[in-house]
Design a protein around this motif. Structure first.
Motif, PDB file in Angstrom:
ATOM      1  N   LEU B 142       0.835  -1.200   0.000  1.00 12.42           N
ATOM      2  CA  LEU B 142       0.000   0.000   0.000  1.00 12.42           C
ATOM      3  C   LEU B 142       0.870   1.251   0.000  1.00 12.42           C
ATOM      4  O   LEU B 142       0.596   2.227  -0.707  1.00 12.42           O
ATOM      5  CB  LEU B 142      -0.955   0.010   1.195  1.00 12.42           C
ATOM      6  CG  LEU B 142      -2.168  -0.918   1.051  1.00 12.42           C
ATOM      7  CD1 LEU B 142      -3.020  -0.877   2.315  1.00 12.42           C
ATOM      8  CD2 LEU B 142      -3.021  -0.520  -0.155  1.00 12.42           C
ATOM      9  N   ILE B 143       1.933   1.218   0.779  1.00  9.11           N
ATOM     10  CA  ILE B 143       2.818   2.384   0.819  1.00  9.11           C
ATOM     11  C   ILE B 143       3.534   2.557  -0.517  1.00  9.11           C
ATOM     12  O   ILE B 143       3.604   3.667  -1.061  1.00  9.11           O
ATOM     13  CB  ILE B 143       3.828   2.259   1.986  1.00  9.11           C
ATOM     14  CG1 ILE B 143       3.049   2.386   3.297  1.00  9.11           C
ATOM     15  CG2 ILE B 143       4.904   3.330   1.901  1.00  9.11           C
ATOM     16  CD1 ILE B 143       3.882   2.191   4.535  1.00  9.11           C
ATOM     17  N   PHE B 144       3.987   1.436  -1.075  1.00  8.05           N
ATOM     18  CA  PHE B 144       4.621   1.493  -2.391  1.00  8.05           C
ATOM     19  C   PHE B 144       3.658   2.112  -3.402  1.00  8.05           C
ATOM     20  O   PHE B 144       4.024   3.005  -4.166  1.00  8.05           O
ATOM     21  CB  PHE B 144       5.019   0.071  -2.835  1.00  8.05           C
ATOM     22  CG  PHE B 144       5.456  -0.006  -4.282  1.00  8.05           C
ATOM     23  CD1 PHE B 144       6.788   0.188  -4.631  1.00  8.05           C
ATOM     24  CD2 PHE B 144       4.535  -0.264  -5.295  1.00  8.05           C
ATOM     25  CE1 PHE B 144       7.191   0.128  -5.962  1.00  8.05           C
ATOM     26  CE2 PHE B 144       4.926  -0.319  -6.631  1.00  8.05           C
ATOM     27  CZ  PHE B 144       6.261  -0.122  -6.964  1.00  8.05           C
ATOM     28  N   ALA B 145       2.409   1.655  -3.363  1.00  9.43           N
ATOM     29  CA  ALA B 145       1.419   2.153  -4.321  1.00  9.43           C
ATOM     30  C   ALA B 145       1.168   3.645  -4.120  1.00  9.43           C
ATOM     31  O   ALA B 145       1.110   4.416  -5.088  1.00  9.43           O
ATOM     32  CB  ALA B 145       0.115   1.372  -4.185  1.00  9.43           C
ATOM     33  N   GLU B 229       4.431  -5.470 -13.199  1.00  8.03           N
ATOM     34  CA  GLU B 229       3.652  -4.223 -13.117  1.00  8.03           C
ATOM     35  C   GLU B 229       4.345  -3.203 -12.221  1.00  8.03           C
ATOM     36  O   GLU B 229       4.372  -2.013 -12.514  1.00  8.03           O
ATOM     37  CB  GLU B 229       2.250  -4.514 -12.591  1.00  8.03           C
ATOM     38  CG  GLU B 229       1.340  -5.185 -13.613  1.00  8.03           C
ATOM     39  CD  GLU B 229      -0.078  -5.342 -13.088  1.00  8.03           C
ATOM     40  OE1 GLU B 229      -0.229  -5.972 -12.023  1.00  8.03           O
ATOM     41  OE2 GLU B 229      -1.012  -4.826 -13.724  1.00  8.03           O
ATOM     42  N   MET B 230       4.910  -3.691 -11.135  1.00 13.01           N
ATOM     43  CA  MET B 230       5.599  -2.762 -10.224  1.00 13.01           C
ATOM     44  C   MET B 230       6.796  -2.126 -10.910  1.00 13.01           C
ATOM     45  O   MET B 230       7.032  -0.919 -10.773  1.00 13.01           O
ATOM     46  CB  MET B 230       6.046  -3.497  -8.956  1.00 13.01           C
ATOM     47  CG  MET B 230       4.885  -3.898  -8.065  1.00 13.01           C
ATOM     48  SD  MET B 230       5.395  -4.955  -6.700  1.00 13.01           S
ATOM     49  CE  MET B 230       5.634  -3.748  -5.423  1.00 13.01           C
ATOM     50  N   ILE B 231       7.525  -2.944 -11.652  1.00 12.60           N
ATOM     51  CA  ILE B 231       8.704  -2.404 -12.337  1.00 12.60           C
ATOM     52  C   ILE B 231       8.280  -1.360 -13.376  1.00 12.60           C
ATOM     53  O   ILE B 231       8.847  -0.272 -13.453  1.00 12.60           O
ATOM     54  CB  ILE B 231       9.516  -3.546 -12.998  1.00 12.60           C
ATOM     55  CG1 ILE B 231      10.080  -4.444 -11.889  1.00 12.60           C
ATOM     56  CG2 ILE B 231      10.634  -2.999 -13.876  1.00 12.60           C
ATOM     57  CD1 ILE B 231      10.665  -5.740 -12.400  1.00 12.60           C
ATOM     58  N   VAL B 232       7.227  -1.708 -14.141  1.00 12.77           N
ATOM     59  CA  VAL B 232       6.734  -0.764 -15.159  1.00 12.77           C
ATOM     60  C   VAL B 232       6.301   0.545 -14.496  1.00 12.77           C
ATOM     61  O   VAL B 232       6.671   1.644 -14.928  1.00 12.77           O
ATOM     62  CB  VAL B 232       5.548  -1.373 -15.943  1.00 12.77           C
ATOM     63  CG1 VAL B 232       4.906  -0.328 -16.850  1.00 12.77           C
ATOM     64  CG2 VAL B 232       6.023  -2.567 -16.749  1.00 12.77           C
ATOM     65  N   LEU B 233       5.549   0.403 -13.414  1.00 18.22           N
ATOM     66  CA  LEU B 233       5.018   1.599 -12.746  1.00 18.22           C
ATOM     67  C   LEU B 233       6.146   2.506 -12.240  1.00 18.22           C
ATOM     68  O   LEU B 233       6.116   3.726 -12.431  1.00 18.22           O
ATOM     69  CB  LEU B 233       4.121   1.173 -11.578  1.00 18.22           C
ATOM     70  CG  LEU B 233       3.092   2.212 -11.135  1.00 18.22           C
ATOM     71  CD1 LEU B 233       2.028   2.396 -12.197  1.00 18.22           C
ATOM     72  CD2 LEU B 233       2.445   1.799  -9.824  1.00 18.22           C
ATOM     73  N   VAL B 234       7.138   1.891 -11.629  1.00 16.64           N
ATOM     74  CA  VAL B 234       8.261   2.682 -11.113  1.00 16.64           C
ATOM     75  C   VAL B 234       8.991   3.366 -12.273  1.00 16.64           C
ATOM     76  O   VAL B 234       9.311   4.563 -12.196  1.00 16.64           O
ATOM     77  CB  VAL B 234       9.242   1.809 -10.302  1.00 16.64           C
ATOM     78  CG1 VAL B 234      10.527   2.572 -10.015  1.00 16.64           C
ATOM     79  CG2 VAL B 234       8.590   1.389  -8.998  1.00 16.64           C
ATOM     80  N   SER B 235       9.218   2.632 -13.367  1.00 17.71           N
ATOM     81  CA  SER B 235       9.948   3.238 -14.488  1.00 17.71           C
ATOM     82  C   SER B 235       9.188   4.425 -15.057  1.00 17.71           C
ATOM     83  O   SER B 235       9.762   5.490 -15.304  1.00 17.71           O
ATOM     84  CB  SER B 235      10.169   2.222 -15.617  1.00 17.71           C
ATOM     85  OG  SER B 235      10.439   0.968 -15.093  1.00 17.71           O
ATOM     86  N   VAL B 236       7.871   4.233 -15.263  1.00 16.68           N
ATOM     87  CA  VAL B 236       7.076   5.337 -15.811  1.00 16.68           C
ATOM     88  C   VAL B 236       7.078   6.524 -14.849  1.00 16.68           C
ATOM     89  O   VAL B 236       7.241   7.674 -15.245  1.00 16.68           O
ATOM     90  CB  VAL B 236       5.635   4.874 -16.111  1.00 16.68           C
ATOM     91  CG1 VAL B 236       4.774   6.038 -16.562  1.00 16.68           C
ATOM     92  CG2 VAL B 236       5.649   3.791 -17.175  1.00 16.68           C
TER      93      VAL B 236
END
Ligand SMILES: Nc1ncnc2c1ncn2[C@@H]1O[C@H](COP(=O)(O)OP(=O)(O)OP(=O)(O)O)[C@@H](O)[C@H]1O
Ligand SMILES: [Mg+2]
Lengths: 313, 253
Positions: B142-145, B229-236
Motif C-alpha cells: 500500500l505504501i509502495f502504491a 507491473e511494479m517495475i513498469v510503474l516505477v519506471s514510468v
C-alpha cells in the motif's frame, strides 16, 4: 554604505535589450526612486536585483552579497512587492497575512501582532474576513503591500506599489514608508508618478529604453534641468499668425499645440513674458488666463524622455 | 522550520477546503457504498488472479488507487494557481529556492495521497475484510502504491499545469484526463469481462497497474505479473518525474 551596487547591467529578451548597460548605487537608508515610462526597463531591473532573473551580463551586489553567486542569501534579507498582483485566492485577508508570516518563519505570536498592526495601518479591518479573490483591485494591492511588512528586511523593492490605490491609501503608504526608512530600511521604488518620487525619494534615477538618463536628488534635478519656469497663456480665441508673431523671441521654447493655449518654457521667464505680452497687446490679442510656475519634476521627466527618444544626429 | 516544510504547510492550508474534502473523501465513500452495493446485483463476483472477490470488495480496493490518483490533482492545482495568481514569482523572490518549491509539492502530494489512501482503506475495510489476506506485504504494498502512484500522477498533473497558458481551463483538462484514466482501467470493473480492445487499453493505463498492485497487497495475490507491473510503474513514474522537474526548473518568469 551601499545597499545596491550594479555595474553594466544588461538584460536582453531575444534581440530586444530591455535593460541596456546601467550602473546603480543605492545608499543604505535611502529611498531610491526609479522613474521611467512604460517599457523603460524598470521591472526588468527589479527582477534582476531581486535575483528572480539573471542578467545577460553585468554585476550585481545587494547588501554586499553577490547576486549571481548567493541569490538566496539576498532573498532572505529583502522584501519584494512585484508589479504583478500576487495572492492566495481562497484565503481571507487576515489569514493570508498570517500565512505569509509563517512562510517567512516568523513566530506565531509576532505574526498575530503584526497582522493586527498592518490591518490597522493599511485600513484592512473592514475586509479582513473577505477572501482575496473577492477583493477589488486596489484592496488586493493594499493587502499585497501590507503583507510584505510581515517580515523583517534590510531592503525593500516596490514596483509601482501605489497603482490602483486611492489618494488616502496612497498617502498613508508613502508616510508609512517614510517612517520605516527612519528605522533603517532602504527602499528601491519604481513609479511613473513624479509627485510621489519627489515627496518620497532621496535620489531619483530616470530610465528610458533601458538606459539611465540622469541620477540625482529631486532638488538637484530641478536645479540642473529646471532653472526655468513654465508660462501658460490661455487666449480667448485662436490666432493663426501667432507662431509667426512670436517667432522672434529668444531664450525660450514655445509650444502652440492647441491653438488657444501657449506654453512657454524659459529660464528668463520675466523677460520673455513681457516681450510676449507686448506683442499680444500690439496685435489686439486678448488673454483670458495666464500663469507662470516653476517647471515641475514632471516636466523635466517628460522632456528628458522626449529628448532621449528623439534620434540623435 | 525548514523552508520546504513551511511551503508544505502553506500548500496544505490553501488546498484543504470543503470542496476538496467532498471530492477526496465524501464522493469516494458514497461511490463505494452506493455503487458497490447497487452493482452487486449485476456483478456477483469478480475473478481476480486465482481468487474470486465480491464486487464491493473489488470496487473499494479500486477506489484506493483512484483516490491516490485524485489526490495528486492537488499539486497540479497549486502550481497552476501559483502561476496564475503571481505566487510562483513571489515565492521565488522570497527565502526559498526552486528546489524547495518543487520538493514541497512532491511532499504535499505524498502526504495527501497517503492520508487519502489510508482513509479509504479504513472506510472500505468493512467491505473487503472477508476477502482480506493480510500478510507481510500488505502495508509495504500500500505504501509502495501511494508513493509511486503519487509521483506518477503528480508528475502528469504538474506537467499539464506547466504546459498550459493561463487562459486555458486547467481544471477541465486535468479532470478529463483523470476521468479517462479512471474509466479505462480496472479500478471499477475487471478487465476480464471487457471486450478485447478495451482490455488491452486497460493495460496502457498506469492506474490499472496501480490498482492491481494495491489488490495484490490487500488480497494476497502477489504473482510474477504483479512484479512486472511494479517495475513498469516505477519506471514510468521516474521518467515522468524527471520530465516534470525539468519543466518546473525551466518555468519562465
Ligand atoms: N518576459 C519578457 N519577454 C520579452 N520581452 C520582455 C519581457 N519582459 C519585459 N520585456 C520587454 O522589456 C522591456 C522592458 O520591460 P519592463 O517590464 O522592464 O518595463 P517597465 O519599465 O517596468 O514598464 P512599465 O512601466 O510598463 O511597468 C519592454 O520593452 C518589454 O516589452
Ligand atoms: Mg514595470
Amino acid at each position: 554604505m551601499s545597499a545596491i551596487t550594479a555595474r553594466s547591467l544588461h538584460k536582453s529578451y531575444g534581440t530586444i535589450p530591455a535593460v541596456d548597460g546601467i550602473d546603480l548605487d543605492v545608499r543604505s537608508g535611502h529611498i531610491f526612486g526609479f522613474l521611467g515610462p512604460n517599457g523603460a526597463g524598470k521591472s526588468t531591473t527589479i527582477k534582476m536585483l531581486t535575483t528572480l532573473i539573471p542578467p545577460t551580463s553585468g554585476t550585481i551586489e545587494v547588501l554586499g552579497i553577490n547576486a549571481i553567486k548567493q541569490p538566496l542569501e539576498i532573498r532572505k534579507r529583502i522584501g519584494v512587492v512585484l508589479q504583478q498582483p500576487s495572492y492566495e485566492p481562497n484565503l481571507s485577508v487576515e489569514k493570508s497575512l498570517e500565512k505569509y508570516g509563517m512562510m517567512w518563519d516568523i513566530d506565531r505570536k509576532t505574526r498575530k501582532e503584526r497582522t493586527e498592526e498592518l490591518i490597522g495601518v493599511f485600513d484592512l479591518n473592514e475586509i479582513r474576513k473577505r477572501k482575496n479573490e473577492d477583493l477589488s483591485i486596489g484592496q488586493r494591492r493594499r493587502v499585497q503591500v501590507a503583507r510584505e511588512f510581515m517580515h523583517e528586511m534590510d531592503l525593500l523593492f516596490l514596483d509601482e506599489p501605489t497603482v490602483g490605490l486611492d489618494p488616502t491609501a496612497r498617502r498613508k503608504l508613502l508616510d508609512y514608508l517614510k517612517n520605516k526608512v527612519k528605522t533603517g530600511l532602504t527602499i528601491f521604488y519604481t513609479t511613473h508618478v513624479l509627485t510621489e518620487a519627489e515627496y518620497l525619494c532621496d535620489k531619483i534615477a530616470v530610465i528610458n529604453k533601458g538606459k539611465i538618463l540622469a541620477v540625482d536628488s529631486p532638488n538637484n534635478l530641478k536645479n540642473t534641468f529646471g532653472q526655468e519656469k513654465t508660462i501658460t497663456i490661455h487666449l480667448s480665441e485662436r490666432h493663426d499668425r501667432l507662431s509667426e508673431l512670436l517667432s522672434g523671441i529668444a531664450d525660450c521654447v514655445i509650444d502652440f499645440t492647441t491653438g488657444t493655449n501657449i506654453t512657454i518654457q524659459s529660464s528668463k521667464s520675466e523677460v520673455v513674458l513681457s516681450q510676449i505680452l507686448q506683442i499680444l497687446i500690439e496685435n489686439n490679442i486678448s488673454v483670458e488666463d495666464l500663469s507662470a510656475i516653476p517647471t515641475t519634476l514632471e516636466d523635466i521627466f517628460l522632456k528628458m524622455v522626449k529628448d532621449s527618444n528623439a534620434p540623435h544626429n | 522550520m525548514h523552508p520546504t516544510i513551511r511551503l508544505i504547510v502553506r500548500n496544505l492550508t490553501i488546498s484543504i477546503n470543503p470542496g476538496f474534502l467532498v471530492w477526496q473523501v465524501i464522493f469516494p465513500v458514497i461511490y463505494i457504498f452506493v455503487a458497490g452495493f447497487a452493482y452487486t446485483a449485476l456483478i456477483k463476483s469478480v475473478p481476480f488472479g486465482n481468487i474470486t472477490l465480491d464486487y464491493p470488495a473489488f470496487i473499494a480496493s479500486g477506489m484506493i488507487g483512484f483516490n491516490i490518483m485524485n489526490s495528486t490533482l492537488v499539486s497540479g492545482i497549486i502550481i497552476w494557481n501559483d502561476r496564475r495568481h503571481g505566487m510562483f514569482e513571489q515565492i521565488l523572490v522570497g527565502p526559498f529556492t526552486r528546489t524547495n518549491y518543487i520538493l514541497s509539492n512532491v511532499y504535499t502530494i505524498g502526504i495527501v495521497g497517503i492520508i487519502s489512501a489510508a482513509l479509504i482503506t479504513a472506510i472500505g475495510f468493512p467491505l473487503f475484510f472477508t476477502s482480506v489476506q493480510f500478510n507481510a506485504l500488505t502495508i509495504p504494498f500500500l505504501i509502495f502504491a501511494s508513493i509511486t502512484g503519487s509521483i506518477l500522477f503528480g508528475s502528469i498533473a504538474s506537467i499539464i499545469s506547466t504546459r498550459l497558458r493561463s487562459s486555458e481551463g486547467f481544471n477541465v483538462i486535468i479532470n478529463t484526463v483523470f476521468l479517462f484514466f479512471a474509466f479505462v482501467s480496472t479500478a471499477f470493473y475487471p478487465a476480464s469481462g471487457a471486450p478485447q480492445p478495451l482490455a488491452t487499453a486497460f493495460y496502457l493505463n498506469p492506474l490499472t497497474y496501480l490498482v492491481d498492485i494495491i489488490r495484490a497487497g490487500i488480497f494476497g495475490t502477489f504473482t510474477e505479473f504483479v512484479m512486472i507491473e511494479m517495475i513498469v510503474l516505477v519506471s514510468v513514474a521516474v521518467t515522468l518525474f524527471i520530465v516534470a522537474i525539468r519543466l518546473l526548473t525551466k518555468l519562465d518568469l
